[in-house]
Every structure is written in structure tokens, then in C-alpha cells.
Design a protein around this motif. Structure first.
Motif, PDB file in Angstrom:
ATOM      1  N   LEU A 118       0.436   7.118  -6.411  1.00 21.54           N
ATOM      2  CA  LEU A 118      -0.727   7.988  -6.560  1.00 21.54           C
ATOM      3  C   LEU A 118      -0.394   9.441  -6.224  1.00 21.54           C
ATOM      4  O   LEU A 118      -0.805  10.367  -6.936  1.00 21.54           O
ATOM      5  CB  LEU A 118      -1.872   7.493  -5.690  1.00 21.54           C
ATOM      6  N   ILE A 119       0.345   9.641  -5.151  1.00 24.66           N
ATOM      7  CA  ILE A 119       0.678  11.011  -4.751  1.00 24.66           C
ATOM      8  C   ILE A 119       1.562  11.684  -5.796  1.00 24.66           C
ATOM      9  O   ILE A 119       1.312  12.830  -6.186  1.00 24.66           O
ATOM     10  CB  ILE A 119       1.353  11.007  -3.363  1.00 24.66           C
ATOM     11  N   THR A 120       2.560  10.983  -6.278  1.00 29.21           N
ATOM     12  CA  THR A 120       3.427  11.594  -7.290  1.00 29.21           C
ATOM     13  C   THR A 120       2.684  11.801  -8.610  1.00 29.21           C
ATOM     14  O   THR A 120       2.949  12.762  -9.321  1.00 29.21           O
ATOM     15  CB  THR A 120       4.693  10.753  -7.519  1.00 29.21           C
ATOM     16  N   ASN A 163       0.807  -1.210   0.000  1.00 34.91           N
ATOM     17  CA  ASN A 163       0.000   0.000   0.000  1.00 34.91           C
ATOM     18  C   ASN A 163       0.850   1.273   0.000  1.00 34.91           C
ATOM     19  O   ASN A 163       0.454   2.288  -0.570  1.00 34.91           O
ATOM     20  CB  ASN A 163      -0.933   0.012   1.211  1.00 34.91           C
ATOM     21  N   ALA A 164       2.010   1.212   0.621  1.00 37.11           N
ATOM     22  CA  ALA A 164       2.899   2.376   0.613  1.00 37.11           C
ATOM     23  C   ALA A 164       3.382   2.674  -0.803  1.00 37.11           C
ATOM     24  O   ALA A 164       3.478   3.843  -1.201  1.00 37.11           O
ATOM     25  CB  ALA A 164       4.083   2.138   1.542  1.00 37.11           C
ATOM     26  N   ILE A 197      -6.865   1.654  -9.826  1.00 36.79           N
ATOM     27  CA  ILE A 197      -6.927   0.907  -8.568  1.00 36.79           C
ATOM     28  C   ILE A 197      -7.860  -0.285  -8.721  1.00 36.79           C
ATOM     29  O   ILE A 197      -7.557  -1.399  -8.276  1.00 36.79           O
ATOM     30  CB  ILE A 197      -7.368   1.827  -7.418  1.00 36.79           C
ATOM     31  N   VAL A 234      -7.392   7.333 -11.766  1.00 33.34           N
ATOM     32  CA  VAL A 234      -6.849   6.737 -10.535  1.00 33.34           C
ATOM     33  C   VAL A 234      -7.777   5.643 -10.019  1.00 33.34           C
ATOM     34  O   VAL A 234      -7.326   4.538  -9.683  1.00 33.34           O
ATOM     35  CB  VAL A 234      -6.616   7.838  -9.474  1.00 33.34           C
ATOM     36  N   MET A 237       1.742   1.954  -3.526  1.00 33.05           N
ATOM     37  CA  MET A 237       0.598   2.514  -4.237  1.00 33.05           C
ATOM     38  C   MET A 237       0.388   3.980  -3.856  1.00 33.05           C
ATOM     39  O   MET A 237       0.099   4.816  -4.712  1.00 33.05           O
ATOM     40  CB  MET A 237      -0.669   1.707  -3.945  1.00 33.05           C
ATOM     41  N   ALA A 238       0.578   4.294  -2.582  1.00 33.49           N
ATOM     42  CA  ALA A 238       0.421   5.681  -2.131  1.00 33.49           C
ATOM     43  C   ALA A 238       1.472   6.579  -2.775  1.00 33.49           C
ATOM     44  O   ALA A 238       1.153   7.695  -3.213  1.00 33.49           O
ATOM     45  CB  ALA A 238       0.510   5.745  -0.610  1.00 33.49           C
ATOM     46  N   VAL A 239       2.718   6.109  -2.862  1.00 30.96           N
ATOM     47  CA  VAL A 239       3.776   6.900  -3.508  1.00 30.96           C
ATOM     48  C   VAL A 239       3.436   7.140  -4.967  1.00 30.96           C
ATOM     49  O   VAL A 239       3.567   8.262  -5.477  1.00 30.96           O
ATOM     50  CB  VAL A 239       5.139   6.186  -3.370  1.00 30.96           C
TER      51      VAL A 239
END
Length: 116
Positions: free
Chosen positions: A61-63, A54-55, A106, A102, A57-59
Motif C-alpha cells: 500500500l505504501i509503495t 500485514n507487513a 483490501i 485501495v 500489505m503495508a509495503v
């Protein structure tokens, strides 16, 4: 929007005589460098196994969202437009596109039975 009755557009009415909306070399350079950095961050993080699950995926998505904002501000000149209504409509349309991409990505990644 004020319309002049004699059919003239006034000084800079449509921006034909001015080149508003085009950024300076400095703004293009800043946008380009930010785009490169926002592309390198997820590549380095994922390829070197710095983040997983999940980390990761978060990186990503945020970037990706930050990359989109950089594109809007530095290359599409969203903040420099004279007509804020068009800016707002463009931003809302861009956000709808981002959310669709997005959320769809996902959904595809979580429901892809071939990869599991």
C-alpha cells in the motif's frame, strides 16, 4: 480569473506560446527511476519472503501510494500548473480514486473465500 475586454488573451494567457506543464528530461528521468524503484521494492520484499501478512500489505500500500504521487508530480506535472484550483481538484479526484482502489482491494482480499 481576469478576462481582458478586447478578447485577446494577453501574453501567455492560455499558454499557447509557451510550453509550460512539460517537464524537463531530468524530471522525467527522476520520475522514471523513482517509479522503477517503487515497483522493485514490493516485488523483492514479497517474492523473497522478506515481509508477510500485514507487513506485506503495508509495503504494497505504501509503495502504491508513493507510486501514485510520483506519477502525479513527475508525469502529470501537478506542481507546475499555473492554476492552483485545477491542481487541487485534480489532487482531490486522484485521492478519491486511490482511496477507492485501495479500500476496494483490501475488501476483496479480506472477503475472498475462494482463496482461503
Amino acid at each position: 480569473m481576469a478576462h481582458q475586454p478586447n478578447g485577446t488573451h494577453g501574453a501567455g494567457g492560455h499558454g499557447h506560446s509557451e510550453h509550460k506543464g512539460h517537464g524537463s528530461f531530468k524530471s522525467y528521468l527522476i520520475g522514471f527511476l523513482l517509479s522503477i524503484v517503487l515497483t522493485i521494492i514490493p516485488l523483492v520484499a514479497i517474492l523473497n519472503d522478506l515481509v508477510e501478512g500485514n507487513a506485506a500489505m503495508a509495503v504494497l500500500l505504501i509503495t502504491a501510494v508513493l507510486q501514485f504521487l510520483v506519477q502525479l508530480l513527475f508525469f502529470m506535472h501537478l506542481r507546475e500548473e499555473d492554476k492552483p484550483r485545477y491542481n487541487l481538484m485534480t489532487l482531490i479526484f486522484g485521492l478519491v480514486i486511490v482511496v477507492t482502489i485501495v479500500a476496494g482491494s483490501i475488501w476483496i482480499m479480506t472477503n475472498n473465500t475462494v482463496a482461503h
